[in-house]
Design a protein around this motif. Structure first.
Motif, PDB file in Angstrom:
ATOM      1  N   ARG A 148      43.118  45.224  31.031  1.00  0.00           N
ATOM      2  CA  ARG A 148      42.072  46.183  31.405  1.00  0.00           C
ATOM      3  C   ARG A 148      40.942  45.467  32.144  1.00  0.00           C
ATOM      4  O   ARG A 148      40.557  44.360  31.777  1.00  0.00           O
ATOM      5  CB  ARG A 148      41.522  46.886  30.171  1.00  0.00           C
ATOM      6  CG  ARG A 148      42.472  47.931  29.616  1.00  0.00           C
ATOM      7  CD  ARG A 148      41.785  48.792  28.577  1.00  0.00           C
ATOM      8  NE  ARG A 148      42.661  49.864  28.137  1.00  0.00           N
ATOM      9  CZ  ARG A 148      42.767  51.037  28.724  1.00  0.00           C
ATOM     10  NH1 ARG A 148      42.029  51.295  29.779  1.00  0.00           N
ATOM     11  NH2 ARG A 148      43.574  51.957  28.264  1.00  0.00           N
ATOM     12  N   LYS A 149      40.418  46.130  33.162  1.00  0.00           N
ATOM     13  CA  LYS A 149      39.352  45.563  33.972  1.00  0.00           C
ATOM     14  C   LYS A 149      38.097  46.412  33.855  1.00  0.00           C
ATOM     15  O   LYS A 149      38.167  47.640  33.755  1.00  0.00           O
ATOM     16  CB  LYS A 149      39.803  45.476  35.438  1.00  0.00           C
ATOM     17  CG  LYS A 149      41.010  44.585  35.640  1.00  0.00           C
ATOM     18  CD  LYS A 149      41.530  44.658  37.055  1.00  0.00           C
ATOM     19  CE  LYS A 149      42.790  43.810  37.222  1.00  0.00           C
ATOM     20  NZ  LYS A 149      43.372  43.933  38.576  1.00  0.00           N
ATOM     21  N   GLN A 150      36.963  45.757  33.893  1.00  0.00           N
ATOM     22  CA  GLN A 150      35.697  46.468  33.787  1.00  0.00           C
ATOM     23  C   GLN A 150      35.410  47.252  35.066  1.00  0.00           C
ATOM     24  O   GLN A 150      35.605  46.760  36.177  1.00  0.00           O
ATOM     25  CB  GLN A 150      34.555  45.489  33.532  1.00  0.00           C
ATOM     26  CG  GLN A 150      33.200  46.174  33.386  1.00  0.00           C
ATOM     27  CD  GLN A 150      32.067  45.185  33.202  1.00  0.00           C
ATOM     28  OE1 GLN A 150      32.297  43.988  33.017  1.00  0.00           O
ATOM     29  NE2 GLN A 150      30.839  45.677  33.255  1.00  0.00           N
ATOM     30  N   TYR A 164      35.535  49.511  30.111  1.00  0.00           N
ATOM     31  CA  TYR A 164      36.916  49.171  30.448  1.00  0.00           C
ATOM     32  C   TYR A 164      37.771  50.430  30.589  1.00  0.00           C
ATOM     33  O   TYR A 164      38.992  50.367  30.552  1.00  0.00           O
ATOM     34  CB  TYR A 164      37.491  48.207  29.406  1.00  0.00           C
ATOM     35  CG  TYR A 164      36.847  46.830  29.509  1.00  0.00           C
ATOM     36  CD1 TYR A 164      37.338  45.881  30.394  1.00  0.00           C
ATOM     37  CD2 TYR A 164      35.717  46.513  28.756  1.00  0.00           C
ATOM     38  CE1 TYR A 164      36.732  44.630  30.525  1.00  0.00           C
ATOM     39  CE2 TYR A 164      35.105  45.273  28.870  1.00  0.00           C
ATOM     40  CZ  TYR A 164      35.618  44.334  29.756  1.00  0.00           C
ATOM     41  OH  TYR A 164      35.010  43.112  29.891  1.00  0.00           O
ATOM     42  N   HIS A 187      43.492  53.311  35.714  1.00  0.00           N
ATOM     43  CA  HIS A 187      42.679  52.182  35.264  1.00  0.00           C
ATOM     44  C   HIS A 187      43.356  51.477  34.087  1.00  0.00           C
ATOM     45  O   HIS A 187      43.121  50.289  33.852  1.00  0.00           O
ATOM     46  CB  HIS A 187      41.287  52.658  34.839  1.00  0.00           C
ATOM     47  CG  HIS A 187      40.433  53.115  35.967  1.00  0.00           C
ATOM     48  ND1 HIS A 187      39.884  52.256  36.890  1.00  0.00           N
ATOM     49  CD2 HIS A 187      40.025  54.359  36.329  1.00  0.00           C
ATOM     50  CE1 HIS A 187      39.166  52.937  37.766  1.00  0.00           C
ATOM     51  NE2 HIS A 187      39.240  54.224  37.455  1.00  0.00           N
TER      52      HIS A 187
END
Length: 269
Positions: A148-150, A164, A187
């Motif tokens: 997961r990416k911010q 996230y 996402h």
């Protein structure tokens, strides 16, 4: 199941609809009529009218996540649903404030405002929203190449914290020969979503995927994603919204993909 693209970044040549960097799909599954995301503005309504789709008949409104390019149209749904009011389905974190630096990127309509006129069902767990379609709820990390990416920050308590996008979800349709995955932005990771859809439905065959894949760069994650698509023998890929030209070109070099634009109509059985 019948799916029509109401909003996408792309509009086909010689098809006179409106486009914007956002997403909205209209889906029919038997008697159920589902609006999946509402785009950034009111063009989902304008495009629906141009396509001859009566959105006042929608029975469910499912939101992939809380960003404003997917929830922007919520500000005008009172103009559409004057008699029949759909149930709204989303992840519990979808309506918390979101920002990226000083720019607001969350829903302009609050949860309390929606609850004044609509039944809102917030769930982390998968739930059926029609006979053959499931809202997947919170997507776990199931592959090792999609951490997961911010994306900006969210205000869950008293202050903003890194977001996230745990509210990012998707739909899965169970067809006769396999499942079809319908995403907003991915996402959560498009491969994580596909793996979870297999887990939830108990079906290992993925026939197709449509929606935002959230792929922009030519990197190891993209290579691993293409490998995942190949290993799962996915025959129908419809990347749109948040997929760069270069990412699409890279996928196309190894797997056939379909062009997506406002007005695209797909039927799956």
């Amino acid at each position: 199941m019948k799916l029509t693209v109401l909003v996408d970044n792309n509009v086909y040549i010689d098809h006179y609809y409106y486009g914007e960097p956002a997403l909205s799909f209209y889906i029919e599954d038997g008697e159920d009529k589902i609006l999946f995301d509402t785009g950034y503005s009111d063009i989902f309504l304008k495009n629906a009218a141009g396509l001859g789709i009566d959105l006042s008949q929608v029975t469910k409104l499912a939101l992939s996540h809380g960003h404003n390019d997917h929830t922007g149209g919520l500000s005008i749904i009172s103009d559409i649903f004057t008699k029949q009011k759909p149930e709204i389905v989303a992840h519990p974190l979808a309506f918390f404030p979101k920002k990226e630096e000083d720019v607001v990127i969350g829903s302009a309509v609050t949860l309390s405002e929606l609850k004044e006129n609509y039944r809102v069902r917030l769930t982390k767990e998968p739930i059926k929203i029609s006979k053959n379609i499931t809202f997947l709820g919170e997507i776990p990390e199931l592959v090792n190449f999609e951490p997961r990416k911010q994306v900006g920050e969210t205000k869950i308590s008293q202050s903003y914290t890194p977001d996230y996008v745990l509210d990012d979800s998707a739909l899965v349709f169970e067809g006769q020969d396999g499942i079809f995955v319908i995403t907003g932005c991915s996402h959560s990771g498009i491969s994580n979503i596909c793996e979870y859809a297999k887990q939830v439905t108990g079906t290992q065959t993925i026939k197709g995927v449509i929606g935002g894949f959230h792929l922009f760069d030519i990197n190891e994650q993209l290579e691993q994603t293409i490998r995942y698509f190949q290993e799962n023998h996915i025959t129908s890929l419809y990347p749109c919204h948040c997929v760069s030209f270069h990412a699409k070109a890279k996928i196309q070099s190894q797997l056939p993909i379909e062009e997506v634009g406002v007005g695209l109509h797909i039927e799956w059985y």
